[in-house]
Enzyme design. Structure first.
Site, short mmCIF file in Angstrom:
data_model
loop_
_atom_site.label_atom_id
_atom_site.label_comp_id
_atom_site.label_asym_id
_atom_site.label_seq_id
_atom_site.Cartn_x
_atom_site.Cartn_y
_atom_site.Cartn_z
N GLY A 234 0.84 -1.20 0.00
CA GLY A 234 0.00 0.00 0.00
C GLY A 234 0.86 1.24 0.00
O GLY A 234 2.02 1.21 -0.44
N THR A 238 0.62 4.76 5.00
CA THR A 238 0.03 3.68 5.79
C THR A 238 1.12 2.68 6.20
O THR A 238 1.08 2.14 7.31
CB THR A 238 -1.09 2.95 5.00
N GLU A 256 5.61 -3.33 1.03
CA GLU A 256 5.73 -3.02 -0.40
C GLU A 256 4.96 -1.73 -0.62
O GLU A 256 3.74 -1.74 -0.66
CB GLU A 256 5.11 -4.15 -1.24
N CYS A 290 2.39 0.43 -8.72
CA CYS A 290 3.47 0.91 -7.85
C CYS A 290 4.72 1.19 -8.67
O CYS A 290 5.40 2.18 -8.48
CB CYS A 290 3.75 -0.09 -6.75
P1 NAD Z 1 -3.42 2.29 1.37
O1 NAD Z 1 -2.14 2.38 2.10
O2 NAD Z 1 -4.41 3.37 1.50
O3 NAD Z 1 -4.22 0.94 1.74
C1 NAD Z 1 -3.66 -0.34 1.58
C2 NAD Z 1 -4.35 -1.31 2.51
O4 NAD Z 1 -4.07 -0.96 3.87
C3 NAD Z 1 -5.87 -1.35 2.41
O5 NAD Z 1 -6.28 -2.70 2.54
C4 NAD Z 1 -6.32 -0.55 3.63
O6 NAD Z 1 -7.61 -0.88 4.09
C5 NAD Z 1 -5.26 -0.92 4.64
N1 NAD Z 1 -5.05 0.04 5.74
C6 NAD Z 1 -5.37 1.36 5.77
N2 NAD Z 1 -4.97 1.90 6.95
C7 NAD Z 1 -4.38 0.90 7.65
C8 NAD Z 1 -3.74 0.85 8.93
N3 NAD Z 1 -3.63 1.92 9.72
N4 NAD Z 1 -3.21 -0.33 9.32
C9 NAD Z 1 -3.27 -1.43 8.53
N5 NAD Z 1 -3.87 -1.42 7.32
C10 NAD Z 1 -4.42 -0.27 6.88
O7 NAD Z 1 -2.98 2.08 -0.16
P2 NAD Z 1 -3.91 2.08 -1.45
O8 NAD Z 1 -4.33 3.49 -1.70
O9 NAD Z 1 -4.93 1.01 -1.32
O10 NAD Z 1 -2.87 1.61 -2.58
C11 NAD Z 1 -2.11 2.48 -3.35
C12 NAD Z 1 -0.68 2.51 -2.87
O11 NAD Z 1 -0.13 1.19 -2.84
C13 NAD Z 1 0.24 3.29 -3.79
O12 NAD Z 1 1.10 4.10 -3.02
C14 NAD Z 1 1.05 2.20 -4.49
O13 NAD Z 1 2.29 2.61 -5.00
C15 NAD Z 1 1.17 1.18 -3.42
N6 NAD Z 1 1.50 -0.14 -3.99
C16 NAD Z 1 2.76 -0.68 -3.77
C17 NAD Z 1 3.11 -1.89 -4.35
C18 NAD Z 1 4.48 -2.50 -4.17
O14 NAD Z 1 4.64 -3.69 -4.46
N7 NAD Z 1 5.48 -1.78 -3.74
C19 NAD Z 1 2.18 -2.55 -5.14
C20 NAD Z 1 0.93 -1.97 -5.35
C21 NAD Z 1 0.60 -0.77 -4.75
#
Ligand code: NAD
Length: 483
Positions: A234, A238, A256, A290
């Site tokens: 994510g 976060t 990640e 990502c």
């Molecule tokens: P996000 O961080 O908002 O949410 C990701 C997940 O975390 C969701 O399931 C959400 O419900 C959960 N979450 C939210 N707050 C939390 C907390 N306090 N504790 C635990 N879990 C929590 O991310 P998003 O907007 O869903 O995704 C987009 C981001 O993900 C972009 O920054 C992207 O680059 C990144 N991403 C990284 C990779 C990688 O492999 N490096 C791959 C795909 C996406």
């Protein structure tokens, strides 16, 4: 449906409600509920159960109960189970892909690719042998390093590629003998729940749980004393909260996170040949990847030619509902992200940058945003500094490679990057100086089951895939024998 066509009233669309959580081998409902929006229409099209603390506690208890027997299964048995998971993905590719397109927005062909890729990656990872290492083998003593599963792994995924990003950690956890609880994003819970229903037949009760829920469910998982490891994919923001919360129980973490990948394009490239590849690497899934190319540094000799070629690609790209086979780019996945990217576009305009293609955003019902190419933009702009995670990409000019490298590395992100050149060796020497987890030459976004992937700097911690990734779901144990 195009962005401008009227959308049927939300009430007229029958909502799908045939989704269940998977806990202890059973498909169950809950008292909570999540509404799921189709980003191509902006309307709710389905709802599903949302897990609360009670469901999480039950899933953790079942996962702990199932762990000793699953750990004792032979590697070959667990490999076969992963193969059956891959088979379930392939056998149900069409229905899973359609659901993925409905909730995520990506074109159907790309949704099918995501399902197929999850299957291939999983099988590939389950081929990797995790052998003990003999550190000392002398007449008087023998020291071995062996790897043991950690216990229960919590897997938290984002909305851009829910199945692919669940499959990697899930395979790693289960193949290495852990049990697992998967929590998809509240924006895209359905395909993961549907996969969970299929896998109820594949894994013994408790070995796998799938829980949909809001952000708070993710937080409860990171705090839960019955969970031993969190794999989080994510945003950086976060990810930092996850790491802080995991510290309370000293859980193992793999993070990640986001990226701001630079592609450095040298003066010797064939502009026409690379423009479609660069465009795809930046705009696939409407830039919501990502490791998408998020900044393009182009040498001044080819700058205008590359800008023109990328703008031509952008004008050619067909944007529309992912269910329309003609669509190459779907909508942005959710309203918050759509508004964020609009804010970045406004900042770009305010700074007087040249918008070469796109930039005119229809205000229809879906979250459609045309692929937008920006030239001559200030390095301090939001578009260059932030992870845009949407279909708008800046092309920046450089004269000297040292300067391009300095600007490419001048960020807290460090996921991946690429160098494009007619001379691959020169490209490789420059790529090796990018401060990233993966540096490509003449390609971008190429990953595989046996190659580690993950971020440097604030783009993450640890690696997924490969032997390195698998070992991060295990505890190393030294066995030191004095004979
Ligand atoms: P996000 O961080 O908002 O949410 C990701 C997940 O975390 C969701 O399931 C959400 O419900 C959960 N979450 C939210 N707050 C939390 C907390 N306090 N504790 C635990 N879990 C929590 O991310 P998003 O907007 O869903 O995704 C987009 C981001 O993900 C972009 O920054 C992207 O680059 C990144 N991403 C990284 C990779 C990688 O492999 N490096 C791959 C795909 C996406």
């Amino acid at each position: 449906m195009s962005a401008t066509e009227p959308v049927p009233a939300a009430a007229a669309i029958p909502r799908r409600a045939d989704f269940t959580l998977l806990i202890d081998g059973e498909r169950v409902g809950s008292s909570g509920q999540l509404d799921v929006i189709n980003p191509a229409t902006g309307a709710v099209f389905a709802h599903c159960p949302a897990a609360g603390r009670a469901e999480l506690d039950r899933a953790v208890a079942a996962a702990r109960r199932a762990f000793p027997a699953w750990r004792e299964r032979s590697v070959e048995e667990r490999r076969l189970a992963i193969r059956r998971m891959a088979g379930a993905l392939r056998d149900n590719q069409a229905s899973l892909a359609e659901l993925l397109t409905l909730e995520q927005g990506k074109p159907l062909a790309q949704a099918r690719d995501e399902i197929a890729r999850a299957a291939t990656q999983s099988e590939g990872m389950a081929q990797i042998a995790i052998d003990p290492e003999v550190l000392v083998d002398e007449p008087a003593r023998r020291i071995e390093l062996k790897y043991f599963p950690l216990g229960v792994a919590g897997i938290i995924t984002p909305w851009n590629a829910p199945i692919n990003l669940a499959a990697g950690p899930l395979t790693s956890a289960l193949y290495t003998g852990n049990t697992a609880i998967v929590k998809p994003s509240p924006f895209t819970p359905l395909t993961t729940l549907a996969l969970g229903a299929l896998l109820a037949e594949v894994f013994p009760p408790g070995v796998l749980a799938v829980l949909a829920g809001g952000d708070e469910l993710g937080r409860w998982m990171t705090e839960h004393p019955g969970i031993d490891k969190i794999s989080f994919t994510g945003s950086v923001e976060t990810g930092k909260k996850v790491m802080a919360s995991c510290a309370g129980t000293l859980k193992r973490v793999t993070l990640e996170l986001g990226g701001n990948d630079a592609a450095i394009v040298l003066e010797d490239v064939d502009v026409k040949a690379i423009a479609p590849k660069l465009f795809f690497a930046a705009f696939v899934n409407s830039g919501q990847v990502c490791m998408a190319v998020k900044r393009i540094y182009a040498h001044e000799h080819i700058y205008e030619a590359l800008c023109a070629a990328l703008a031509a690609e952008a004008r050619k790209a067909r944007i529309g509902s992912g269910l329309d086979p003609a669509s190459e780019l779907g909508p942005i996945q959710n309203r918050e992200q759509f508004e964020r990217v609009l804010g970045i576009l406004e900042d770009t305009r305010r700074r007087g940058a040249r918008i070469l293609a796109g930039g005119e955003v229809p205000r229809g019902a879906g979250y459609f945003f045309p692929p937008t190419i920006v030239a001559d933009i200030d390095e301090a702009s939001r578009l260059v500094q932030e992870e845009q995670f949407g279909p708008i990409v800046p092309v920046l000019r450089f004269r000297d490679v040292e300067d391009a490298l300095k600007r490419a590395n001048d960020t807290r992100y460090g996921l991946s990057g690429s160098v494009w050149s007619a001379d691959p060796e020169r490209g490789a020497a420059i790529a090796a100086r990018l401060e990233v987890g993966t540096a490509w030459v003449n390609q971008h976004r190429a990953t595989s089951a046996t190659v580690p992937f993950g971020g440097a700097k604030e783009s993450g911690l640890g690696r997924q895939y490969s032997l390195l990734g698998l070992k991060s779901y295990m505890e190393p144990r030294v066995i030191s024998v004095l004979k």
